[in-house]
Scaffold this active site. Structure first.
Site, PDB file in Angstrom:
ATOM      1  N   GLU A 148      32.122  35.104  35.083  1.00  0.00           N
ATOM      2  CA  GLU A 148      32.235  35.307  36.542  1.00  0.00           C
ATOM      3  C   GLU A 148      30.933  34.937  37.245  1.00  0.00           C
ATOM      4  OE1 GLU A 148      33.153  39.507  36.906  1.00  0.00           O
ATOM      5  OE2 GLU A 148      35.159  39.250  36.052  1.00  0.00           O
ATOM      6  N   HIS A 161      29.234  37.871  39.403  1.00  0.00           N
ATOM      7  CA  HIS A 161      28.900  39.193  38.856  1.00  0.00           C
ATOM      8  C   HIS A 161      27.532  39.199  38.168  1.00  0.00           C
ATOM      9  CE1 HIS A 161      29.887  43.101  36.731  1.00  0.00           C
ATOM     10  NE2 HIS A 161      28.896  42.619  35.988  1.00  0.00           N
ATOM     11  N   HIS A 179      29.615  48.391  36.929  1.00  0.00           N
ATOM     12  CA  HIS A 179      29.798  48.764  38.345  1.00  0.00           C
ATOM     13  C   HIS A 179      29.885  50.291  38.472  1.00  0.00           C
ATOM     14  CE1 HIS A 179      30.451  44.916  40.399  1.00  0.00           C
ATOM     15  NE2 HIS A 179      31.181  44.517  39.371  1.00  0.00           N
ATOM     16  N   ARG A 193      31.217  51.023  41.852  1.00  0.00           N
ATOM     17  CA  ARG A 193      32.690  51.157  41.908  1.00  0.00           C
ATOM     18  C   ARG A 193      33.087  52.435  41.178  1.00  0.00           C
ATOM     19  NH1 ARG A 193      35.076  46.361  38.810  1.00  0.00           N
ATOM     20  NH2 ARG A 193      34.178  45.263  40.575  1.00  0.00           N
ATOM     21  N   ASP A 251      28.655  42.214  42.743  1.00  0.00           N
ATOM     22  CA  ASP A 251      29.415  40.965  42.907  1.00  0.00           C
ATOM     23  C   ASP A 251      28.985  40.394  44.249  1.00  0.00           C
ATOM     24  OD1 ASP A 251      30.833  41.682  40.611  1.00  0.00           O
ATOM     25  OD2 ASP A 251      32.536  42.470  41.738  1.00  0.00           O
TER      26      ASP A 251
HETATM   27 ZN   LIG Z   1      31.682  42.530  39.040  1.00  0.00          ZN
END
Ligand SMILES: [Zn+2]
Length: 229
Positions: free
Chosen positions: A203, A206, A138, A109, A145
């Site tokens: 999460e 993740h 990321h 990301r 994810d």
């Molecule tokens: Zn993530």
């Protein structure tokens, strides 16, 4: 004072200019990833679907169906640093034998997107987003994810909570949901851990690849990535 000397005027103008320059500089600094000391491996981002055709993409950030409520990616693509991508292929192979494929929500990301997520997330939900001052794993191309899909139906499985849900149902040890939902969440976790991915407790979707510290924070757009593949 009614009369201002030329000298004072010049001084004031210089001070105003200096202030403008400082404001501009600090604004620019906030638009850049943090500078990190140390040596890093050269980035080698590879596109997951080019390595494994069974990996499905469900890149919600390229759609309006995400917590930001708007597309933050212009392309629905997913990349990881090569060793992380290769480890993910081994996860995919192991799960295929059990009847499941991997559906990826996000991989590498750009840092600018992490910054945007931080700015739009309320203070009490900040554990679900990374602080841009530190960068996200990321951003290093070492976090993914993902969920499972059923190889027979092609549909994503039902997990104890939804992707990017900011609630206790997202915790990896959440005891609610159905036994089947928890089994699938734990199946994903065991397969990921076996290949060097660590879960992030708040999460279930993740995972961080073990070598994330070796890669720098990046701010490349997807179209700027030239993977050798
Ligand atoms: Zn993530």
């Amino acid at each position: 004072m009614k009369h201002t000397s030329n000298f004072m005027r010049t001084r004031r103008a210089s001070a105003a200019l200096l202030l403008c320059a400082l404001v501009l500089l600090s604004a620019r600094a906030q638009d850049q990833p943090p500078k990190e000391a140390g040596t890093f491996r050269a980035p080698d981002l590879v596109e997951l679907v080019k390595l494994d055709k069974t990996i499905k993409l469900d890149i919600r950030y390229a759609t309006e169906n995400n917590f930001a409520g708007r597309a933050v990616y212009t392309e629905a693509r997913a990349f990881l640093q090569r060793p992380a991508a290769e480890a993910l292929l081994r996860v995919s192979r192991a799960l295929r034998k059990k009847g499941y494929g991997l559906a990826v929500f996000d991989g590498y990301r750009p840092w600018s997107v992490t910054k945007l997520f931080w700015e739009i997330t309320p203070a009490d939900k900040k554990q679900f987003v990374a602080d841009p001052a530190k960068g996200s794993r990321h951003n290093r191309g070492c976090a993914v994810d993902l969920t499972l899909y059923d190889l027979k139906t092609g549909r994503e499985v039902s997990m104890p909570g939804e992707y990017d849900e900011m609630s206790e149902r997202s915790h990896v040890n959440y005891a609610g949901g159905t036994p089947e939902q928890r089994r699938l969440r734990d199946l994903l976790r065991a397969a990921m851990e076996a290949e060097g991915f660590a879960p992030y407790e708040p999460e279930w979707w993740h995972y961080d690849f073990k070598d994330w510290r070796q890669y720098p924070i990046l701010n490349l757009g997807f179209s700027e990535i030239n993977g050798r593949q």
